[in-house]
Design a protein around this motif. Sequence first.
Motif, mmCIF file in Angstrom:
data_model
loop_
_atom_site.group_PDB
_atom_site.id
_atom_site.type_symbol
_atom_site.label_atom_id
_atom_site.label_comp_id
_atom_site.label_asym_id
_atom_site.label_seq_id
_atom_site.Cartn_x
_atom_site.Cartn_y
_atom_site.Cartn_z
ATOM 1 N N ASN A 138 1.040 16.921 -5.379
ATOM 2 C CA ASN A 138 0.949 18.285 -5.898
ATOM 3 C C ASN A 138 -0.115 18.324 -6.984
ATOM 4 O OD1 ASN A 138 2.190 17.703 -8.566
ATOM 5 N ND2 ASN A 138 4.028 17.345 -7.353
ATOM 6 N N SER A 139 -0.527 19.503 -7.326
ATOM 7 C CA SER A 139 -1.646 19.647 -8.263
ATOM 8 C C SER A 139 -1.213 19.909 -9.691
ATOM 9 C CB SER A 139 -2.556 20.792 -7.792
ATOM 10 O OG SER A 139 -1.805 21.999 -7.683
ATOM 11 N N GLY A 140 0.079 19.784 -9.973
ATOM 12 C CA GLY A 140 0.561 20.057 -11.315
ATOM 13 C C GLY A 140 0.063 19.049 -12.332
ATOM 14 N N GLY A 141 -0.695 19.521 -13.313
ATOM 15 C CA GLY A 141 -1.189 18.642 -14.363
ATOM 16 C C GLY A 141 -2.351 17.791 -13.911
ATOM 17 N N SER A 142 -3.144 17.371 -14.874
ATOM 18 C CA SER A 142 -4.281 16.505 -14.563
ATOM 19 C C SER A 142 -3.829 15.061 -14.458
ATOM 20 C CB SER A 142 -5.347 16.632 -15.654
ATOM 21 O OG SER A 142 -4.881 16.041 -16.861
ATOM 22 N N VAL A 143 -4.649 14.247 -13.818
ATOM 23 C CA VAL A 143 -4.355 12.819 -13.721
ATOM 24 C C VAL A 143 -4.237 12.222 -15.121
ATOM 25 C CG1 VAL A 143 -5.273 10.575 -13.007
ATOM 26 C CG2 VAL A 143 -5.401 12.523 -11.447
ATOM 27 N N GLU A 144 -5.112 12.616 -16.021
ATOM 28 C CA GLU A 144 -5.080 12.052 -17.378
ATOM 29 C C GLU A 144 -3.794 12.400 -18.109
ATOM 30 O OE1 GLU A 144 -7.110 9.791 -18.650
ATOM 31 O OE2 GLU A 144 -7.955 9.835 -16.633
ATOM 32 N N ASP A 145 -3.302 13.630 -17.926
ATOM 33 C CA ASP A 145 -2.020 14.001 -18.535
ATOM 34 C C ASP A 145 -0.897 13.119 -18.011
ATOM 35 O OD1 ASP A 145 -3.008 16.030 -20.128
ATOM 36 O OD2 ASP A 145 -2.614 17.610 -18.662
ATOM 37 N N LEU A 146 -0.884 12.894 -16.705
ATOM 38 C CA LEU A 146 0.170 12.089 -16.096
ATOM 39 C C LEU A 146 0.069 10.623 -16.506
ATOM 40 C CD1 LEU A 146 0.162 13.749 -12.558
ATOM 41 C CD2 LEU A 146 1.836 14.079 -14.391
ATOM 42 N N VAL A 147 -1.145 10.124 -16.691
ATOM 43 C CA VAL A 147 -1.325 8.762 -17.198
ATOM 44 C C VAL A 147 -0.763 8.658 -18.611
ATOM 45 C CG1 VAL A 147 -3.027 7.050 -17.947
ATOM 46 C CG2 VAL A 147 -3.312 8.211 -15.746
ATOM 47 N N GLN A 148 -1.020 9.657 -19.438
ATOM 48 C CA GLN A 148 -0.495 9.641 -20.805
ATOM 49 C C GLN A 148 1.024 9.642 -20.825
ATOM 50 O OE1 GLN A 148 -2.283 12.582 -23.441
ATOM 51 N NE2 GLN A 148 -4.251 12.367 -22.399
ATOM 52 N N VAL A 149 1.628 10.416 -19.919
ATOM 53 C CA VAL A 149 3.090 10.427 -19.824
ATOM 54 C C VAL A 149 3.596 9.037 -19.465
ATOM 55 C CG1 VAL A 149 5.048 11.299 -18.489
ATOM 56 C CG2 VAL A 149 3.262 12.871 -19.253
ATOM 57 N N ARG A 150 2.959 8.397 -18.487
ATOM 58 C CA ARG A 150 3.395 7.067 -18.055
ATOM 59 C C ARG A 150 3.253 6.056 -19.177
ATOM 60 N NH1 ARG A 150 2.279 5.461 -11.968
ATOM 61 N NH2 ARG A 150 3.481 7.382 -11.901
ATOM 62 N N MET A 151 2.185 6.128 -19.941
ATOM 63 C CA MET A 151 1.996 5.198 -21.048
ATOM 64 C C MET A 151 3.049 5.432 -22.144
ATOM 65 S SD MET A 151 -0.429 3.252 -20.034
ATOM 66 C CE MET A 151 0.145 3.594 -18.344
ATOM 67 N N ALA A 152 3.354 6.705 -22.403
ATOM 68 C CA ALA A 152 4.345 7.012 -23.436
ATOM 69 C C ALA A 152 5.728 6.502 -23.051
ATOM 70 C CB ALA A 152 4.386 8.525 -23.680
ATOM 71 N N ARG A 153 6.048 6.538 -21.754
ATOM 72 C CA ARG A 153 7.348 6.036 -21.297
ATOM 73 C C ARG A 153 7.532 4.558 -21.635
ATOM 74 N NH1 ARG A 153 7.109 6.502 -15.304
ATOM 75 N NH2 ARG A 153 8.901 5.105 -15.492
ATOM 76 N N GLN A 154 6.452 3.821 -21.738
ATOM 77 C CA GLN A 154 6.531 2.378 -21.933
ATOM 78 C C GLN A 154 7.025 1.979 -23.317
ATOM 79 O OE1 GLN A 154 2.709 0.755 -20.802
ATOM 80 N NE2 GLN A 154 2.846 1.527 -18.707
ATOM 81 N N SER A 155 7.175 2.941 -24.212
ATOM 82 C CA SER A 155 7.649 2.632 -25.566
ATOM 83 C C SER A 155 9.064 2.062 -25.555
ATOM 84 C CB SER A 155 7.605 3.879 -26.451
ATOM 85 O OG SER A 155 8.498 4.871 -25.959
ATOM 86 N N ILE A 156 9.828 2.303 -24.482
ATOM 87 C CA ILE A 156 11.198 1.774 -24.437
ATOM 88 C C ILE A 156 11.216 0.250 -24.334
ATOM 89 C CG2 ILE A 156 12.062 3.892 -23.400
ATOM 90 C CD1 ILE A 156 12.371 2.344 -20.752
ATOM 91 N N LEU A 157 10.069 -0.348 -23.974
ATOM 92 C CA LEU A 157 10.001 -1.806 -23.845
ATOM 93 C C LEU A 157 9.926 -2.506 -25.196
ATOM 94 C CD1 LEU A 157 7.380 -2.068 -20.939
ATOM 95 C CD2 LEU A 157 9.889 -2.102 -20.750
ATOM 96 N N THR A 158 9.402 -1.810 -26.197
ATOM 97 C CA THR A 158 9.159 -2.447 -27.501
ATOM 98 C C THR A 158 9.821 -1.704 -28.653
ATOM 99 O OG1 THR A 158 7.050 -1.238 -27.614
ATOM 100 C CG2 THR A 158 6.977 -3.498 -26.784
ATOM 101 N N LEU A 192 1.659 -10.762 -17.679
ATOM 102 C CA LEU A 192 1.888 -12.047 -18.341
ATOM 103 C C LEU A 192 2.331 -11.847 -19.783
ATOM 104 C CD1 LEU A 192 -1.171 -14.027 -16.916
ATOM 105 C CD2 LEU A 192 1.230 -14.288 -16.272
ATOM 106 N N ALA A 193 1.712 -10.887 -20.454
ATOM 107 C CA ALA A 193 2.092 -10.606 -21.845
ATOM 108 C C ALA A 193 3.515 -10.072 -21.926
ATOM 109 C CB ALA A 193 1.103 -9.614 -22.462
ATOM 110 N N LEU A 194 3.866 -9.169 -21.019
ATOM 111 C CA LEU A 194 5.215 -8.606 -21.015
ATOM 112 C C LEU A 194 6.260 -9.669 -20.704
ATOM 113 C CD1 LEU A 194 4.565 -5.224 -19.160
ATOM 114 C CD2 LEU A 194 5.207 -5.507 -21.560
ATOM 115 N N SER A 195 5.907 -10.607 -19.830
ATOM 116 C CA SER A 195 6.870 -11.643 -19.440
ATOM 117 C C SER A 195 7.251 -12.542 -20.605
ATOM 118 C CB SER A 195 6.300 -12.483 -18.295
ATOM 119 O OG SER A 195 5.219 -13.286 -18.747
ATOM 120 N N ARG A 196 6.462 -12.518 -21.653
ATOM 121 C CA ARG A 196 6.777 -13.338 -22.841
ATOM 122 C C ARG A 196 7.771 -12.650 -23.761
ATOM 123 N NH1 ARG A 196 0.927 -13.533 -22.882
ATOM 124 N NH2 ARG A 196 0.213 -15.333 -21.668
#
Length: 282
Positions: A138-158, A192-196
């Motif tokens: 679907n065309s909702g949102g730009s690719v860059e917006d969706l990449v930013q969302v995915r990166m922000a989700r990763q905060s739960i790891l640290t 590799l970094a995450l696996s540590r």
Amino acid sequence: MAVSTVRRRRLGGVLRKLREERKLTAETVAEATGMSQAKLTRIETAHTAAKVEDVNKLLDYYGCDDEDYRAGLIAITKDGNKRGWWLSYRDVINSTTTDLILLEADATTYRTYEPAFIPGLFQTPDYARIVIDRLRINSGGSVEDLVQVRMARQSILTRPNPVQVWAVINEAALCSNANRPEIMVPQLERLLALSRLPNINIQVMPIGAAIHPGMSGALTLMGFPQRKDLDVVLVEGLVSTMWVEDPADVELCRAKFQEITAEAMSVDSSLAFITAQRDKIK
């Protein structure tokens, strides 16, 4: 921000089950708690968000004395008042992604099998950009917006008290894009970094593995601290995504994930494989 729809359904289902186990009609419960029967039905069927006072009334009437269980149900109820970083992306992300973000924020365990791609929580921006661009329908949102969302989700790891992750990634996902070392080398180094990190375990599923449940597709099982019957499973496909919420079905997925991990390389062997693949294309 509306309460996560998948958790609203789980809350309604649990409350309905508690009532039915006690062989009470909705009319009886409504009269005893001072709640209209229509409102109780809307809560049980997830057509309206429950208030904390309503849930407490119902749990008191049902004699629910498991404090951890009660705390879990109240936490679900309070989701409706959460305000988070994802609000600025509400015009970009769909309801499934909103549910996913809210559930990830509360989860204490995260078990995932990915047959074709690096899991989203582990992706680098460049890798995520390719995946999102090639797969979105679907065309909702730009690719860059969706990449930013995915990166922000990763905060739960640290974050403090980070989510405990056990990920199994198919060998094919690690070997794809080998002709794009500028993308895959940083991506493999990210793994590799995450696996540590002490809260992350990564296994590789070899291409030549015996037939196993993961061959039916990607799945993610999120666990919550109160009780296992509040856990949920996300089953993803190209054009549709399904939440598995029934406790018996979630338990089946949990058992199937254990079978998947048993077929995969050990954590140490997986680390060695990822390192060798990085060095091969570097």
